[in-house]
Design an enzyme around this catalytic site. Structure first.
Site, mmCIF file in Angstrom:
data_model
loop_
_atom_site.group_PDB
_atom_site.id
_atom_site.type_symbol
_atom_site.label_atom_id
_atom_site.label_comp_id
_atom_site.label_asym_id
_atom_site.label_seq_id
_atom_site.Cartn_x
_atom_site.Cartn_y
_atom_site.Cartn_z
ATOM 1 N N ARG A 54 5.989 -24.943 98.793
ATOM 2 C CA ARG A 54 6.098 -26.100 99.673
ATOM 3 C C ARG A 54 4.860 -26.974 99.529
ATOM 4 N NH1 ARG A 54 5.431 -24.001 104.360
ATOM 5 N NH2 ARG A 54 3.329 -24.837 104.626
ATOM 6 N N TYR A 107 18.768 -51.375 103.950
ATOM 7 C CA TYR A 107 19.744 -50.307 103.709
ATOM 8 C C TYR A 107 20.130 -49.670 105.043
ATOM 9 C CZ TYR A 107 21.165 -45.512 102.585
ATOM 10 O OH TYR A 107 21.816 -44.311 102.543
ATOM 11 N N ASP A 179 10.351 -50.947 99.094
ATOM 12 C CA ASP A 179 11.397 -50.098 98.536
ATOM 13 C C ASP A 179 11.780 -50.687 97.184
ATOM 14 O OD1 ASP A 179 13.795 -48.827 97.818
ATOM 15 O OD2 ASP A 179 14.397 -48.549 99.897
ATOM 16 N N LYS A 204 18.763 -42.488 92.504
ATOM 17 C CA LYS A 204 19.394 -43.652 91.899
ATOM 18 C C LYS A 204 18.935 -43.819 90.442
ATOM 19 C CE LYS A 204 21.098 -44.333 96.066
ATOM 20 N NZ LYS A 204 20.345 -43.519 96.992
#
Length: 384
Positions: A54, A107, A179, A204
């Site tokens: 982690r 978004y 973004d 994406k």
């Protein structure tokens, strides 16, 4: 850069940054370190800084170094999703009582995060047209800590002046968060234009094959990068090693894929602008687009995303989506395959009834890298 290092172009960095051959075996591809814990050389004696995956994992480290190199930032960080990256950033730089300005065409998932999650934590937000710098400046408050922008935006393909927004944000000691998912670092470099943090859904274009979910942050300042890294570990929404490996694999071909996405999108736009059943085409490569000049200045090319409005209205737009065959009806974007969707009923359903509601006759397409004549034929039949 040392005297022995050579300057490296984007395509070279995409393949090599953070991805040196494995020192033990010589493997030219970074191994998938599918491991949770690491043997320590005595109590507190970490081997190369690794103790628990982690906190850090060698596969994720390679991806994070590559991300930083591609965006020209001081620190890259990889997350389990784009929204996990956003949430970690916001809880790093904001506290209850702080204010942030977000786009009026954000978004839907980002809007939901602010409206339904962070407001319950005491964060204030207001909506502004990011294409109008005066409106953004007027939205500043004494407690504004960040300005958030998508450019190009999803799904209206709005273009914002990154350098202009950076000046406005910094005049109020606020951060500019960009973004960069729609453009990818191949087409746009927000940090070089004054941005402080870049956000990506690596699901994406970075991953590029619709087979991984991931997110990323790249900070321009090393100190801020360390703060985000602390919260990344404390909050725990990290990219797993196999997901990190898939994103790295995708990044290696990002440049050549984006070239094809862009060239195919330009041909799709030509068809749509001439079609009698299309009332409007939203694409920053069109000279008629209100953000065209800014996009031409801050982007290498205009991207593979195209939105258009169907003249006969909402139901006709839905029918276009349903009739498409090669354009797969589905959410997400940026994969090698072409996708089509109705934002109002799909990706942006969460903003219906808000200031961010999108037109009901809007169709969004993610133009893939298939043979262009096949894509054009499918759109022709879908439009009827």
């Amino acid at each position: 850069m040392t005297e022995h290092q050579l300057p490296q172009g984007f395509e070279t960095l995409a393949i090599h940054a953070g991805q040196e051959a494995d020192p033990q075996t010589g493997a030219v591809v970074t191994p998938i370190y599918q491991v949770s814990t690491y043997k320590q050389d005595g109590v507190g004696g970490l081997r190369n800084g690794y103790e628990y995956s982690r906190s850090a994992n060698p596969t994720r480290t390679a991806l994070e170094e590559c991300l930083a190199a591609l965006e020209g930032g001081a620190r890259g960080l990889a997350f389990a999703s784009g929204l996990a990256a956003e949430d970690t950033l916001l809880r790093t730089v904001l506290k209850p009582g702080d204010h942030i300005i977000i786009p009026n065409d954000a978004y839907g998932g980002t809007f939901r995060l602010f409206a339904k999650v962070l407001t319950r934590w005491g964060v204030e937000f207001s909506v502004a047209n990011m294409q109008d710098l005066a409106t953004v400046r007027a939205a500043l408050r004494p407690n504004t800590r960040a300005v958030w922008v998508e450019t190009p935006s999803n799904p209206l393909l709005g273009i914002a002046d990154i350098a202009g927004l950076a000046e406005i944000a910094h005049s109020s000691d606020a951060l500019l968060v960009v973004d960069n998912t729609f453009a990818s670092p191949y087409l746009q470099q927000p940090l070089s234009l004054g941005g402080d943090v870049v956000v990506h859904s690596t699901t994406k274009y970075m991953g590029g094959h619709s087979d991984v979910v991931g997110g990323a942050l790249v900070a321009a300042d090393a100190g801020l990068g360390e703060e985000i890294a602390y919260h990344q570990n404390a909050m725990g929404a990290v990219s797993g090693p196999f997901d990190a490996w898939l994103v790295m694999r995708g990044i290696k071909t990002l440049a050549v894929r984006m070239d094809r996405h862009c060239s195919n999108a330009e041909k799709v736009v030509e068809l749509l602008t001439a079609h009698p059943k299309v009332s409007e085409v939203l694409y920053p490569g069109l000279p008629s687009h209100p953000g065209h000049d800014i996009a031409a200045k801050q982007m290498k090319a205009f991207g593979g995303m195209v939105s258009f409005r169907v003249a006969a209205g909402e139901q006709a737009a839905v029918e276009v989506c349903n009739r498409a065959k090669l354009f797969t009806l589905g959410e997400s974007l940026g994969g090698v395959e072409s996708l089509i969707e109705h934002p109002g009923r799909m990706t942006h359903a969460s903003v219906v009834g808000s200031a961010l509601e999108v037109p009901s006759d809007l169709v969004r397409v993610s133009v893939g890298i298939e043979q262009i004549d096949d894509l054009l034929a499918d759109l022709q039949q879908a439009l009827g």
